[in-house]
Structures are given as C-alpha cells and as structure tokens.
Design a protein around this motif. Structure first.
Motif, mmCIF file in Angstrom:
data_model
loop_
_atom_site.group_PDB
_atom_site.id
_atom_site.type_symbol
_atom_site.label_atom_id
_atom_site.label_comp_id
_atom_site.label_asym_id
_atom_site.label_seq_id
_atom_site.Cartn_x
_atom_site.Cartn_y
_atom_site.Cartn_z
ATOM 1 N N LEU A 217 8.084 8.415 14.957
ATOM 2 C CA LEU A 217 7.931 6.984 15.266
ATOM 3 C C LEU A 217 9.263 6.237 15.258
ATOM 4 N N LYS A 218 10.373 6.969 15.131
ATOM 5 C CA LYS A 218 11.661 6.292 14.971
ATOM 6 C C LYS A 218 12.076 5.497 16.206
ATOM 7 N N SER A 219 11.420 5.759 17.346
ATOM 8 C CA SER A 219 11.736 4.977 18.552
ATOM 9 C C SER A 219 11.147 3.565 18.479
ATOM 10 N N LYS A 220 10.193 3.359 17.570
ATOM 11 C CA LYS A 220 9.587 2.032 17.401
ATOM 12 C C LYS A 220 10.461 1.198 16.458
ATOM 13 N N SER A 221 10.298 -0.118 16.526
ATOM 14 C CA SER A 221 11.062 -0.990 15.629
ATOM 15 C C SER A 221 10.567 -0.841 14.200
ATOM 16 N N ILE A 222 11.437 -1.133 13.237
ATOM 17 C CA ILE A 222 11.073 -1.017 11.827
ATOM 18 C C ILE A 222 9.910 -1.935 11.481
ATOM 19 N N PHE A 223 9.806 -3.075 12.163
ATOM 20 C CA PHE A 223 8.716 -4.016 11.877
ATOM 21 C C PHE A 223 7.383 -3.489 12.409
ATOM 22 N N TRP A 224 7.423 -2.823 13.553
ATOM 23 C CA TRP A 224 6.206 -2.186 14.082
ATOM 24 C C TRP A 224 5.741 -1.090 13.125
ATOM 25 N N ILE A 225 6.693 -0.301 12.633
ATOM 26 C CA ILE A 225 6.342 0.792 11.719
ATOM 27 C C ILE A 225 5.729 0.246 10.424
ATOM 28 N N LEU A 226 6.330 -0.804 9.867
ATOM 29 C CA LEU A 226 5.781 -1.411 8.652
ATOM 30 C C LEU A 226 4.378 -1.944 8.892
ATOM 31 N N MET A 227 4.178 -2.600 10.038
ATOM 32 C CA MET A 227 2.869 -3.157 10.355
ATOM 33 C C MET A 227 1.829 -2.057 10.533
ATOM 34 N N TYR A 228 2.190 -0.989 11.240
ATOM 35 C CA TYR A 228 1.256 0.120 11.435
ATOM 36 C C TYR A 228 0.916 0.778 10.101
ATOM 37 N N PHE A 229 1.919 0.963 9.252
ATOM 38 C CA PHE A 229 1.700 1.614 7.961
ATOM 39 C C PHE A 229 0.747 0.790 7.088
ATOM 40 N N VAL A 230 0.896 -0.535 7.097
ATOM 41 C CA VAL A 230 -0.007 -1.406 6.335
ATOM 42 C C VAL A 230 -1.443 -1.251 6.851
ATOM 43 N N CYS A 231 -1.608 -1.230 8.175
ATOM 44 C CA CYS A 231 -2.948 -1.059 8.756
ATOM 45 C C CYS A 231 -3.510 0.319 8.449
ATOM 46 N N LEU A 232 -2.654 1.333 8.462
ATOM 47 C CA LEU A 232 -3.093 2.689 8.124
ATOM 48 C C LEU A 232 -3.608 2.750 6.696
ATOM 49 N N LEU A 233 -2.885 2.144 5.763
ATOM 50 C CA LEU A 233 -3.342 2.096 4.370
ATOM 51 C C LEU A 233 -4.671 1.359 4.261
ATOM 52 N N ALA A 234 -4.796 0.230 4.973
ATOM 53 C CA ALA A 234 -5.997 -0.601 4.871
ATOM 54 C C ALA A 234 -7.237 0.108 5.397
ATOM 55 N N VAL A 235 -7.049 0.971 6.399
ATOM 56 C CA VAL A 235 -8.208 1.602 7.026
ATOM 57 C C VAL A 235 -8.573 2.945 6.385
ATOM 58 N N THR A 236 -7.662 3.542 5.621
ATOM 59 C CA THR A 236 -7.942 4.856 5.024
ATOM 60 C C THR A 236 -8.160 4.803 3.511
ATOM 61 N N VAL A 237 -7.282 4.125 2.795
ATOM 62 C CA VAL A 237 -7.301 4.174 1.325
ATOM 63 C C VAL A 237 -8.612 3.674 0.698
ATOM 64 N N PRO A 238 -9.243 2.595 1.193
ATOM 65 C CA PRO A 238 -10.475 2.128 0.529
ATOM 66 C C PRO A 238 -11.675 3.061 0.686
ATOM 67 N N GLN A 239 -11.572 4.083 1.541
ATOM 68 C CA GLN A 239 -12.703 4.970 1.805
ATOM 69 C C GLN A 239 -12.810 6.031 0.717
ATOM 70 N N LYS A 240 -13.956 6.099 0.083
ATOM 71 C CA LYS A 240 -14.160 7.119 -0.952
ATOM 72 C C LYS A 240 -14.478 8.483 -0.341
ATOM 73 N N LEU A 241 -15.205 8.484 0.765
ATOM 74 C CA LEU A 241 -15.628 9.727 1.401
ATOM 75 C C LEU A 241 -14.540 10.286 2.313
ATOM 76 N N LEU A 242 -14.227 11.554 2.174
ATOM 77 C CA LEU A 242 -13.335 12.235 3.102
ATOM 78 C C LEU A 242 -14.137 12.549 4.355
ATOM 79 N N GLU A 243 -13.858 11.828 5.421
ATOM 80 C CA GLU A 243 -14.607 11.930 6.673
ATOM 81 C C GLU A 243 -13.611 11.872 7.830
#
Length: 472
Positions: free
Chosen positions: A387-413
């Motif tokens: 992802l290094k071709s993307k801007s650092i702000f895009w990467i930070l934003m994507y990473f925050v969304c990735l955490l928000a959509v995966t971490v709260p899930q208890k079930l591995l699905e």
C-alpha cells in the motif's frame, strides 16, 4: 474505454455469467431447499412477497434490505412474465437475485480498477479485465452468489458507493451507503471510509504544502519512520482542530455525516447494532481478528505478498529496526494472550471451513497461537508494503476502518473479511501478467474444490436426517 477493451470486457463478463448460470443450475438441483442461514432468509423474503411486512424472524440479525429489494425485483418480473403461485418467490428465484448482484459486482470492480489506476498508463486493458475477473471470482464472495445470503448485495452497494465517492458524487455515494447499511449494519464503516477518502485527499494536499514551506524533503522520503509518523500525527491533529479546515471538510462530507448520524440514532433506538438475536453476536475487543485477516489476505494474495524480493526486504527491515519489531512482537503476544475469544459456533459447527482451521491449527497446542506471531509480522509488513503507493493519510484511514470492521467481531468468520479484502486489493499496484494469471488460476482452483465439496461430499449429523454440506 477503447473499443477492443470494451469487446474484451463484454466477452469476459458474458462468459463468466454463463458459467455462473450453469453452476447455479447445478447447486439448485443438488440443494433445492434452504440451507444454513437460508432457513431464516428465505421464509422472511417469502413473507414480504405475500405482503406480510410486519412479520419478522427474531433470529435474523441484519436489516431487511435484501428482502425488500428481492420483492422489488421478483414481483414486477413475475407480473411481466405472467408467473403465479409458489414459483414467484421460490428458493431458486430468490437465489437468482444474488446471481444478478454478482454480475453487477464484476462491472463495478472493473470500473473501480479503471478509476483508481487511471494514472498508471503502463496498465493494459487486458490486465484490468483480468484483474476484475479475478476479484469477481474471489472464492469467499463467489460461493455466496449461489445461496440467498446478504453478501453479494452488501458488496454491490458498498462498491457502488465507493465508486461514486471517487467520482465526487457524494450525495449518491451516501444514498448507496444507506442501501449497503440496510443489507448489513457494519457497512456503515465503509461510509466512514468514503468520507475518509475525501478528508485524506485534502490532508495530503495540505501536507504537501507544509513540506514545501519547511523545505523538508526527508519527511516524505522516510515516510515509514517513527519520527515522521509522530510529525504526521501532530499535523493531522493541528489540521482537524482548525475551524476553517473543519468547515471545509464538513462541506465536502455532509452527506456521509448525515448517514453516520442516522446510524447512531438507530443504535440508540435499537439498543445496539444487531437486530434480532443478539446472544450470538456480542461485540468485544477481539484484536487477534486483525491477525486472522492478515493471514486470510496473505493466503488469497500470495502472488502480491509472498515473493522472494519481499522476503529479502522484510529480513533487511528486521535487521535495520530490531527495536521496533521487538516492540510490535511483544504487543502482538499480549493481544493474543488477553484478547483471544473463541465463539461457540466456531467449535460446534463442522460445516464451515473455519471449524477445521481452528481445530487443525490453533487447537493443536496452546502455544500455536503465539508461534504464529512471526508469520503475522511478515503478513502485516508485506500488507503495508503493497500500500506504499497510497498516501499516509489514506493508509491511516483504511487501517482505522479495518480495525472497526474486524476487531469487534467475536466470531471468526471469513465472510466478514470480504469487503476489507476487496478494498485493499483494488488499491494495490498491478502485478505482472504472469502473477495475475497465477492469482486467477489459484482462485479457480479454490472455487472448484469448494463447489466439489459442497455438492458431492455431503454428510449427516447423528441427531438429524438433514444432509449437511461443507462451505465457507
């Protein structure tokens, strides 16, 4: 789109749809009745077909977007074609809705690849078509094309929303985001992602101006260092605390802000994000989900992530930054130790692949989950490196969304990983033609094995006469 590319895309899409129709017929012949979650979705859609819109199965945890759209498509089609009786909202008719969504996803994936990589003149039309075909055949998503699940529709509206965002049609994007939310509540995260795209673009413009003012070229050339990250975060806080900048950002993202505000109103009224059965969908801080996602991505993107060059670069990075990697390793071990959760469905339902992954890998020994940390480190580094071709702000934003959509899930699905994977895969650089063909061949192989097992390797439980099938 040039004429040759247009013809090529039309041929690829038509061929893929024809093959999907043949596979759809095979699945429908072998599994005529509702299977797995279809036992909840199909009767609910059929109740809507008969005008019983107040009837609701409390076991369903998503909003009724799939059922409303199904009725909106099936009923007019049945009226035009003169169909009556049980065929109108039969299992086959309802499943066919997802076949249409699958075709739509193919088209959207192509348009997104075209838009995201439009500045890369080295990418040929054939490569775009091949990449769109590969992502349309992504095994975890493609499998659910043939069952009446929410996934194909959820992906369709989210990708459509993302496309409209990239073209600057933010009101349309927010409306499509609402449709995606009606299919699955967690899709609100991708509405935030679309808003984040706009903010990241403005931040990147301001950051370039900041660099020019300070004449500090070292910041941009050493984007990955800790000191640079600190300075970037300081800039981010300073930018967002400026009233003028806040007004500018709000003016650009107000459709998304309205939708996110409506989401919080829904959560407040509903008493949570889940509708229906909440006992099996409890939110928690399941940080190892991020490691599972990285492993999942490493498996399905190995032509991108697992190359001799990347391995050498990773080893050099380890040698160059031993303190940072040691700290990340300690944090990872701690997160696995304190925040690993095992859902009851994961241990009990032997129809899903995750059941066997957990039993064959993680349950072999108590230490296995810790011994996998080096692999997680490599997967995470390689993931970020692509992802290094993307801007650092895009990467930070994507990473925050990735955490928000995966971490709260208890079930591995694995289905929960579909959208973050597709967003990631759309935004990384194109590979060589050889590696693209390797990726497509791998997806075809995985799909072939998956459908062979589903259709032919059936089994039964001791306390049930129903035929059980293996699936994602």
């Amino acid at each position: 789109m040039e004429r040759a590319e247009a013809y090529g895309f039309s041929g690829a899409m038509s061929g893929a749809f024809l093959l999907s129709c043949l596979l759809f017929a095979a699945v429908s012949r072998r599994q005529r009745g509702p299977y797995m979650d279809e036992v909840f979705h199909v009767p609910q859609a059929q109740a809507y077909c008969h005008g019983r819109f107040l009837q609701w199965d409390p076991m369903i945890t998503t909003l009724p977007g799939l059922y409303l759209l199904s009725v909106g498509v099936v009923k007019p089609a049945a009226w035009l074609l003169g169909w009556t009786g049980s065929v109108v909202c039969s299992v086959g008719m309802l499943r066919f809705i997802n076949l249409l969504f699958s075709a739509g996803n193919f088209y959207l994936l192509y348009l997104l690849l075209f838009k995201i990589h439009q500045k890369n003149k080295a990418v040929s039309g054939f490569q775009r078509i091949l990449s769109a075909l590969t992502l349309a055949a992504f095994p975890t998503l493609y499998f659910f094309t043939f069952l009446y699940y929410t996934d194909p529709g959820s992906v369709f509206f989210t990708l459509f929303s993302y496309l409209m965002c990239l073209y600057g049609n933010h009101k349309t994007s927010a409306l499509l985001g609402f449709c995606g939310f009606m299919f699955r509540q967690t899709n609100i995260v991708w509405t935030v992602f679309c808003a984040g795209n706009v903010v990241a673009e403005k931040l990147n413009e301001a950051w370039k101006i900041e660099l020019q003012k300070k004449k500090d070229e070292k910041i941009s050339s050493r984007k990955g260092s800790f000191s640079d990250l600190t300075r970037i975060l300081q800039f981010l806080v300073k930018y967002l605390l400026s009233p003028k900048n806040l007004v500018t950002v709000t003016a650009l993202t107000w459709p998304y802000i309205i939708l996110v505000s409506l989401f919080f109103v829904f959560v407040f009224i509903n008493g949570g994000i889940v509708v229906g059965d909440r006992s099996s969908h409890e939110a928690c801080l399941h940080f190892p989900q991020l490691f599972y996602f990285l492993s999942f991505t490493g498996f399905f993107s190995f032509p991108h992530l697992l190359t001799p060059t990347k391995i050498r670069k990773f080893l050099l990075s380890l040698k160059k930054h031993p303190v940072q990697y040691s700290l990340v390793t300690v944090i990872s071990l701690f997160l696995i130790w304190k925040f690993t959760y095992v859902h009851k469905y994961l241990l009990a339902d032997n129809r899903h692949y995750t059941f066997y992954v957990w039993r064959k890998v993680f349950q072999r020994h108590e230490l296995v989950k810790y011994l996998l940390v080096p692999f997680y480190l490599f997967a995470g580094w390689s993931f970020a490196d692509t992802l290094k071709s993307k801007s650092i702000f895009w990467i930070l934003m994507y990473f925050v969304c990735l955490l928000a959509v995966t971490v709260p899930q208890k079930l591995l699905e694995f289905r929960y990983f579909i959208l973050p994977f597709l967003i990631y895969r759309l935004n990384i650089p194109f590979l060589s033609l050889y590696r693209q063909l390797l990726e497509l061949a791998f997806y075809i192989l995985v799909n072939a094995v998956t459908f062979y097992l589903f259709l032919n390797r059936t089994f039964q439980w001791e306390n049930s006469d129903e035929v059980q099938r293996f699936m994602w």
